[in-house]
Motif scaffolding. Sequence first.
Motif, PDB file in Angstrom:
ATOM      1  N   ARG A 195     -11.153  99.715 -27.275  1.00  0.00           N
ATOM      2  CA  ARG A 195      -9.966 100.236 -27.943  1.00  0.00           C
ATOM      3  C   ARG A 195     -10.070 100.025 -29.454  1.00  0.00           C
ATOM      4  NH1 ARG A 195      -5.737  96.268 -25.325  1.00  0.00           N
ATOM      5  NH2 ARG A 195      -7.465  94.849 -25.752  1.00  0.00           N
ATOM      6  N   PHE A 196      -9.154 100.627 -30.200  1.00  0.00           N
ATOM      7  CA  PHE A 196      -8.939 100.265 -31.589  1.00  0.00           C
ATOM      8  C   PHE A 196      -8.078  99.010 -31.581  1.00  0.00           C
ATOM      9  CE2 PHE A 196      -5.936 100.530 -35.230  1.00  0.00           C
ATOM     10  CZ  PHE A 196      -6.851 100.291 -36.246  1.00  0.00           C
ATOM     11  N   PHE A 197      -8.670  97.888 -32.024  1.00  0.00           N
ATOM     12  CA  PHE A 197      -7.996  96.600 -31.971  1.00  0.00           C
ATOM     13  C   PHE A 197      -7.426  96.386 -30.563  1.00  0.00           C
ATOM     14  CE2 PHE A 197      -7.147  97.051 -36.817  1.00  0.00           C
ATOM     15  CZ  PHE A 197      -8.458  96.788 -37.056  1.00  0.00           C
ATOM     16  N   ALA A 198      -6.119  96.156 -30.440  1.00  0.00           N
ATOM     17  CA  ALA A 198      -5.530  95.938 -29.119  1.00  0.00           C
ATOM     18  C   ALA A 198      -4.623  97.101 -28.729  1.00  0.00           C
ATOM     19  CB  ALA A 198      -4.736  94.636 -29.114  1.00  0.00           C
ATOM     20  N   VAL A 199      -4.891  98.277 -29.282  1.00  0.00           N
ATOM     21  CA  VAL A 199      -4.055  99.449 -29.034  1.00  0.00           C
ATOM     22  C   VAL A 199      -4.677 100.269 -27.907  1.00  0.00           C
ATOM     23  CG1 VAL A 199      -2.940 101.467 -30.031  1.00  0.00           C
ATOM     24  CG2 VAL A 199      -3.374  99.447 -31.455  1.00  0.00           C
ATOM     25  N   SER A 200      -4.102 100.159 -26.718  1.00  0.00           N
ATOM     26  CA  SER A 200      -4.684 100.829 -25.555  1.00  0.00           C
ATOM     27  C   SER A 200      -4.560 102.341 -25.632  1.00  0.00           C
ATOM     28  CB  SER A 200      -4.012 100.317 -24.275  1.00  0.00           C
ATOM     29  OG  SER A 200      -4.217  98.925 -24.133  1.00  0.00           O
ATOM     30  N   ASP A 201      -3.685 102.856 -26.493  1.00  0.00           N
ATOM     31  CA  ASP A 201      -3.528 104.303 -26.657  1.00  0.00           C
ATOM     32  C   ASP A 201      -4.590 104.911 -27.559  1.00  0.00           C
ATOM     33  OD1 ASP A 201      -1.324 104.298 -25.033  1.00  0.00           O
ATOM     34  OD2 ASP A 201       0.140 104.264 -26.670  1.00  0.00           O
ATOM     35  N   LEU A 202      -5.493 104.078 -28.092  1.00  0.00           N
ATOM     36  CA  LEU A 202      -6.569 104.565 -28.954  1.00  0.00           C
ATOM     37  C   LEU A 202      -7.903 104.118 -28.365  1.00  0.00           C
ATOM     38  CD1 LEU A 202      -5.008 103.751 -32.446  1.00  0.00           C
ATOM     39  CD2 LEU A 202      -5.109 105.979 -31.314  1.00  0.00           C
ATOM     40  N   ALA A 203      -8.642 105.064 -27.805  1.00  0.00           N
ATOM     41  CA  ALA A 203      -9.899 104.760 -27.116  1.00  0.00           C
ATOM     42  C   ALA A 203     -11.088 104.916 -28.062  1.00  0.00           C
ATOM     43  CB  ALA A 203     -10.075 105.687 -25.912  1.00  0.00           C
ATOM     44  N   GLY A 204     -12.002 103.952 -28.009  1.00  0.00           N
ATOM     45  CA  GLY A 204     -13.155 103.957 -28.892  1.00  0.00           C
ATOM     46  C   GLY A 204     -14.104 105.114 -28.623  1.00  0.00           C
TER      47      GLY A 204
END
Length: 766
Positions: A195-204
């Motif tokens: 993820r982006f940091f701990a944001v599960s709504d943003l996938a690497g």
Amino acid sequence: MPDTPRSTYRVQVRPGFDLDATAELAGYLAALGVTHLYTAPLLTATPGSAHGYDVVDHRAVNPQLGGEAARARLVRALRAAGLGLVVDIVPNHAGVARPEANPAWWDVLRRGRDSAYARWFDIDWDRGRLLLPVLADTADALDDLKLVDGELRYHEHRFPVADGTGDGTPRQVHDRQHYELVNWRRGDAELTYRRFFAVSDLAGLRVEDPEVFDATHAEILRWVDAGEVDGIRVDHPDGLRDPAGYLARLRAAAPQRWLVVEKILEYGEDLPDWPVDGTTGYDALAAVSGLFVDPDAEPEFTTLDGRLTGRHTSWADLTHATKLEAATRLLAAELTRLAALVTELPGEQVRAALAELAACFPVYRGYPPSGARHLAAARSEAGRRRPDLTGVLDAVTARLRDPGHELAARFPQFTGAVMAKGVEDTAYYRWSRFVALNEVGGSPAHFGVPPAELHRFAATRHVRWPASMTALSTHDTKRGEDVRARLAVLSELPGRWAERVAEWMSRAPLADPALAHLLWQTAVGAWPIERERLHGYAEKAAREASVTTSWADPDAAFEHELHALVDRMYDDPELHAQITAFAAEITPPGWSNALGQKLVQLAMPGVPDVYQGTELWENSLVDPDNRRPVDFAVRRDMLARLDAGWRPAVAGDGAAKLLVVSRTLRLRRDRPDLFGGYRPVPARGPAAAHAVAFDRGGAVAVATRLPLRLARSGGWRDTTVSLPVHQCTDLFTGRVYSGSELLLHDLLSTYPVALLAPTDSVEAAA
């Protein structure tokens, strides 16, 4: 060598202020003196996104911004006004909050490993199904799952169904998919995608794969090839697997474009030798803002902090604790994935060693060759703190030093996230000794920047990174530049502040005294601030600090107490009057600081950026407060009045700041030959320590620092500065000066800043 902007103006293009609204600014920006518009991301983002960093479709301009037609109109408007365009791109991650909006993510959910887009995302398929943390925190959450139009629906969430798996109950269909819907609390601990940091709504994203790079950059590079983009700002390169390789590929694809990276440098850290023109300016922000903080006040603020909080904690110990917490809790899923790469050692010990190394890592991430030095420092400190892990620390460190080991490739992505979440998003809200220093790219442990240090920084920047951006405010800063400038005044009256805040905290106590001190500083720094804005800030700050409440587990009783405190600032007549009086006392010297730091930032080596609206006084706090709408009509009218000959007082609506911004930017645009060097200009006399001045090769900037101490010591008196020419004009007042020695009392009698240029060059530009 890429063409370099002479200055930029950042606009938060968003639904509600779209590309056509932005195009209407072209004439104003040209009149202001900037050379390039610098936009938020323009590709299609999650519907309703207020920022654009959650791109869902890399093939097209966001239709909520007006789409491709509006982008073309913007380019035409900018070109007609003689302006260029700098765009923000997001290579590290994509938005997945609404799967149906992201075609690639939707296809991965539907087809799993067989999807043509499976390689786009950094997914650990070996751990089983792709976990999606969307369910409520109840045992029977899946009972709310429904089958609608061939899709699985969970409340407002939509998910695809793989071919041939749609028969049966919703639970049965769900159990056949390539993904598994799980409790949202499992997101931090068990996710199977980066993820982006701990944001599960943003996938690497895996942009290290050439095919993924090409697919996700094709539209941006089409604009580049068409000559419609002059510069690129790269968001969060630290999250990439191979930033150097990525940037080399991007540079090759856009060889004649200005390229800057959002790289957060720690105090004393150098930018890696990447094929870029520099950073987005947080290093300059720290140096410039610190110039207006009195270093002598550090002991008194340290004593005050201990007295208010009842404890003495070092910055190093606090950040170690918050980083370790981030590594083991918020980023537990990422830690699990890393630990699984070391199979020959006990898993829990490996997890503990990796977390400790990340907590002790002194910078966001290491890069060759300096990365070895940073890893050695982390290993030494980790061993000091956890001698019981000596053996496993040695074993893990050996793998981290092996460039061929997968752990060595992934661990740097982890340390950057640990630093961001542990320090920027947690420690900055717990460490309230002096919050003007708690800024992205700053170092709260370093109390102020002496002029000599600023000069060394600027001179080095001129030689090594002359095209790097400078900034004072961004969409990520914790407080706006003018709030920090006013808070810097507290460093000149630490005793008086100690008395005031102690009285206020006694009169209106809060269970978390460190948070209370942060809140009182923020209030006087932004006062008068609308009640609802301070409520929003207080709640966010408390949840980010995660001491007495948090995002995951809000404490209703504490938050009620917190909001009652904010209300009391407005509803208690005596308290409200005291806050107002104190804010009024520190506002005039705060204006002096604000003008000083703005001039230094705009005139120093680098490409200066003006964040939207900050050409006037601006008291924004952390996002989303700093994305509020800007009244450009007021700014247009005020600029026209300045151009008609009006010279405003420093006090008031910020017109004096607009004067400083417009005249400095215009000189940089029209006479770049006056900005080709850097030399400190020494002041001589009894108040020399209060002046900071430098010669850029013809243009000389002069600013006042520590204005309260200056006034208490008797003012400028006979203090002078030496000029390189015998006749010059101050662009802010229009006054002409002759001679090589100028009395600062005369030069700074109208404004606390001056921008001097040879009179013949000013006349030629006019």
